[in-house]
Structure formats: structure tokens, C-alpha cells
Design a protein around this motif. Structure first.
Motif, short mmCIF file in Angstrom:
data_model
loop_
_atom_site.label_atom_id
_atom_site.label_comp_id
_atom_site.label_asym_id
_atom_site.label_seq_id
_atom_site.Cartn_x
_atom_site.Cartn_y
_atom_site.Cartn_z
N MET A 122 0.84 -1.19 0.00
CA MET A 122 0.00 0.00 0.00
C MET A 122 0.88 1.25 0.00
SD MET A 122 -2.71 1.38 2.87
CE MET A 122 -3.64 -0.15 2.91
N TYR A 123 0.57 2.18 -0.89
CA TYR A 123 1.27 3.46 -0.94
C TYR A 123 0.37 4.51 -0.28
CZ TYR A 123 4.42 1.27 -4.30
OH TYR A 123 5.34 0.45 -4.91
N THR A 124 0.93 5.24 0.70
CA THR A 124 0.11 6.16 1.48
C THR A 124 0.61 7.60 1.48
OG1 THR A 124 1.32 5.64 3.50
CG2 THR A 124 -0.63 4.30 3.01
N THR A 125 1.78 7.84 0.91
CA THR A 125 2.29 9.22 0.84
C THR A 125 2.76 9.55 -0.57
OG1 THR A 125 4.45 8.46 1.67
CG2 THR A 125 2.91 9.40 3.28
N LEU A 126 3.90 8.96 -0.97
CA LEU A 126 4.48 9.23 -2.28
C LEU A 126 4.74 7.92 -3.02
CD1 LEU A 126 7.17 11.87 -1.23
CD2 LEU A 126 4.97 12.36 -2.31
N LYS A 132 -7.02 5.26 3.11
CA LYS A 132 -5.59 5.36 3.40
C LYS A 132 -4.71 5.09 2.19
CE LYS A 132 -2.14 3.85 6.78
NZ LYS A 132 -1.88 2.96 7.95
N ALA A 133 -5.15 4.23 1.28
CA ALA A 133 -4.32 3.82 0.14
C ALA A 133 -4.36 4.86 -0.97
CB ALA A 133 -4.77 2.46 -0.38
N VAL A 134 -3.74 6.00 -0.72
CA VAL A 134 -3.65 7.06 -1.72
C VAL A 134 -2.27 7.69 -1.62
CG1 VAL A 134 -4.80 8.69 -0.13
CG2 VAL A 134 -4.61 9.24 -2.57
N ALA A 135 -1.64 7.91 -2.77
CA ALA A 135 -0.30 8.48 -2.80
C ALA A 135 -0.18 9.48 -3.94
CB ALA A 135 0.76 7.38 -2.95
N VAL A 136 0.72 10.43 -3.77
CA VAL A 136 1.01 11.44 -4.79
C VAL A 136 2.20 10.97 -5.61
CG1 VAL A 136 1.82 13.81 -5.15
CG2 VAL A 136 0.06 13.34 -3.42
N LEU A 137 2.11 11.10 -6.92
CA LEU A 137 3.23 10.78 -7.80
C LEU A 137 4.33 11.80 -7.57
CD1 LEU A 137 4.60 9.24 -10.09
CD2 LEU A 137 3.31 10.68 -11.71
N ASP A 138 5.45 11.35 -7.03
CA ASP A 138 6.56 12.25 -6.69
C ASP A 138 7.17 12.83 -7.96
OD1 ASP A 138 8.29 13.58 -5.03
OD2 ASP A 138 9.55 11.84 -4.58
N GLY A 139 7.12 14.15 -8.08
CA GLY A 139 7.61 14.81 -9.28
C GLY A 139 6.56 14.98 -10.36
#
Length: 281
Positions: free
Chosen positions: A1-5, A118-125
Motif C-alpha cells: 500500500m502506498y500512502t504518501t508518495l 488510506k491507500a492514496v499516494a502522490v506521484l513524486d515529481g
């Protein structure tokens, strides 16, 4: 699970996963049609477009006739309906991105946590990082689908204008403003006709969370920088112009492992609409 980036390479390895939902949040505060136009010109395969004003905000004026800010939060039930229309399920991994260092994507990241996902993340960059790694873009719009996401216990906190007002005298919590320094000082009348900041607020421009390439700074660096500003993050309030870029600071805090800060959704645009509220410059 990706929760930040999530990195562009990591997203690429999951791009065909049927339970992953990718959302394009590109926007321009001065040209509200720019995000859709950019999406139409090319986006990450399978991504759906989400407009900040139309799908992530409510009417600026409430039913009581009181101005609530430029981007007030919608009712949770309405937002859940929006998420279902995007094909999001309770067990979906959601990835959000923009092309602006995450300033708009972080808003949707926070809002999903607001309704307990909770399982939401931002694509870094963002999209630039995706393209830089040689990944494709497309103009194809994915077929509509429906999801079964439901509201769960919130993962975030909020404060309202009365609590922010009370905090001026109590100074119980650290208030941090994510706007650029000139806006914080009241020197940019183009964006903020009524300039200045809430008394006692500190300034941390959201772009200070980023490296030169538009990706977030390492977690340990963010932890060091933010600890010097907020101390105990659970006793901090994040705000900005209208509750959008403040979410970028909240994401940076989460990456740094400094949890518990609250969002003031109305932010400066709501605060300055009532001339009886104090202002510092």
C-alpha cells in the motif's frame, strides 16, 4: 500500500493493475480551464481528470449566505459520490498527480484521507517525472466505471475559523501558512486583494518541501526542517490561501513522520472576508 508518495518507476510497474486508480489533478488558479486542456493534450495512460473547482470544492458561499473561502470542502456524501463515479473501491490503490510539484494533487490526497481512505499516494515529481523516465502519455480517455467506496473513519483533522480565532489569544497551536512570502507579507494584491496573514502565523512556502527537480526532499531532511517549525505536529494547524497548498505541507509532514497536524480549510480567503478579524502584515 502506498500512502504518501510513489515514484514514476513504481507507478509504471503497476499501471495495468485493475484495482489501481490514477487521477490527474492539473490546474491553474488563474486559468481554470488549463487543467482540462493539458489533460486533453496528453496524460498518464488510464488516468482520469479531476477538476479542483468542479469536483473537489463546494460553493464558495454556504446556504447561510456566509462566504466560506475560494475552495471550501464539499459535503462528505457528495465527495463519496464523486469518488464512486471515478471507479474507486474501498480497497483501491489511488494515485494522484499534477505537473506543479504536487500542489493540487496533495489536496485530493488529503481529501481521500478525510473520508478514511488510506491507500492514496502522490506521484513524486508529477507528470514531468513520469515523462523524464521515458514513460508514455496518451490522449485516450478511459471508459467510465463505478466504484463502491464508502466513508470510513477520518484519518485527518480540521479546524474552523472560530478555532483559529481563539488560537490567536491562547497560542495553543502553531499556525503555518503555505503561501509564498510576498503573499504572507501582504505584498501581492493580484492574488490577495486583502493582504497579510493571520496573527501569530509562521510561513512555510509549500515549494520549500521540494528539491530542484520537483520531487519531495528526503524524509529525514523534511523532518529536520519541519521539527524546527512546528515542534509537536499534533499541535499544529496548516493553512494557505484557500485550503489547497496547505495540504502539500500536510503531505510533507506525513512523509517526515510528523503526524497529527490539522487543516484549516477556509484559510486566508475565508479569514480576510470578514474585516472584523485581525490581520498582520
Amino acid at each position: 500500500m502506498y500512502t504518501t508518495l510513489i515514484s514514476a518507476t513504481e507507478l509504471a510497474s503497476h499501471i495495468a493493475d485493475t484495482n489501481w486508480v490514477v487521477l490527474d489533478c492539473r490546474h491553474d488558479l488563474m486559468d481554470t480551464k488549463a487543467g482540462q486542456a493539458a489533460y486533453d493534450q496528453g496524460h498518464i495512460p488510464g488516468a482520469q481528470f479531476v477538476h479542483l473547482d468542479q469536483r473537489l470544492s463546494a460553493a464558495k458561499t454556504g446556504a447561510d449566505g456566509i462566504f466560506r473561502g475560494r475552495h471550501p470542502l464539499p459535503e462528505k456524501a457528495s465527495f463519496i459520490t464523486t469518488l464512486q463515479a471515478l471507479g474507486i473501491n474501498n480497497d483501491s490503490q489511488v494515485i494522484v498527480y499534477d505537473a506543479h510539484g504536487g500542489m493540487f494533487a496533495a489536496r485530493l490526497w488529503w481529501m481521500l484521507r478525510w473520508v478514511g481512505h488510506k491507500a492514496v499516494a502522490v506521484l513524486d515529481g508529477g507528470l514531468p517525472a513520469w515523462i523524464a523516465t521515458g514513460q508514455p502519455v496518451t490522449t485516450e480517455v478511459p471508459a467510465a466505471r463505478s466504484g463502491n467506496i464508502s466513508e470510513q473513519a477520518t484519518l485527518v483533522g480540521t479546524v474552523d475559523v472560530s478555532q483559529v480565532l481563539a488560537n490567536i489569544s491562547s497560542a495553543a497551536k502553531t499556525l503555518v501558512d503555505a503561501r509564498a512570502a510576498d503573499r504572507f507579507r501582504g505584498e501581492n494584491e493580484t492574488i490577495d486583494p486583502i493582504g497579510g496573514h493571520i496573527p501569530g502565523a509562521k510561513n512555510r512556502f509549500f515549494k520549500d518541501n521540494l528539491q530542484a527537480d520537483g520531487r519531495f526532499k528526503p524524509a529525514d531532511q523534511l523532518q529536520q526542517e519541519w521539527s524546527a517549525i512546528v515542534g509537536d505536529a499534533s499541535q499544529a494547524i496548516m493553512q494557505c490561501g484557500s485550503g489547497v497548498t496547505a495540504c502539500h505541507n500536510l503531505l510533507a509532514l506525513e512523509v517526515a513522520g510528523l503526524q497529527g497536524a490539522a487543516l484549516y480549510p477556509g484559510s486566508w480567503s475565508e479569514w480576510c472576508a470578514d474585516t472584523s478579524r485581525p490581520v498582520e502584515r
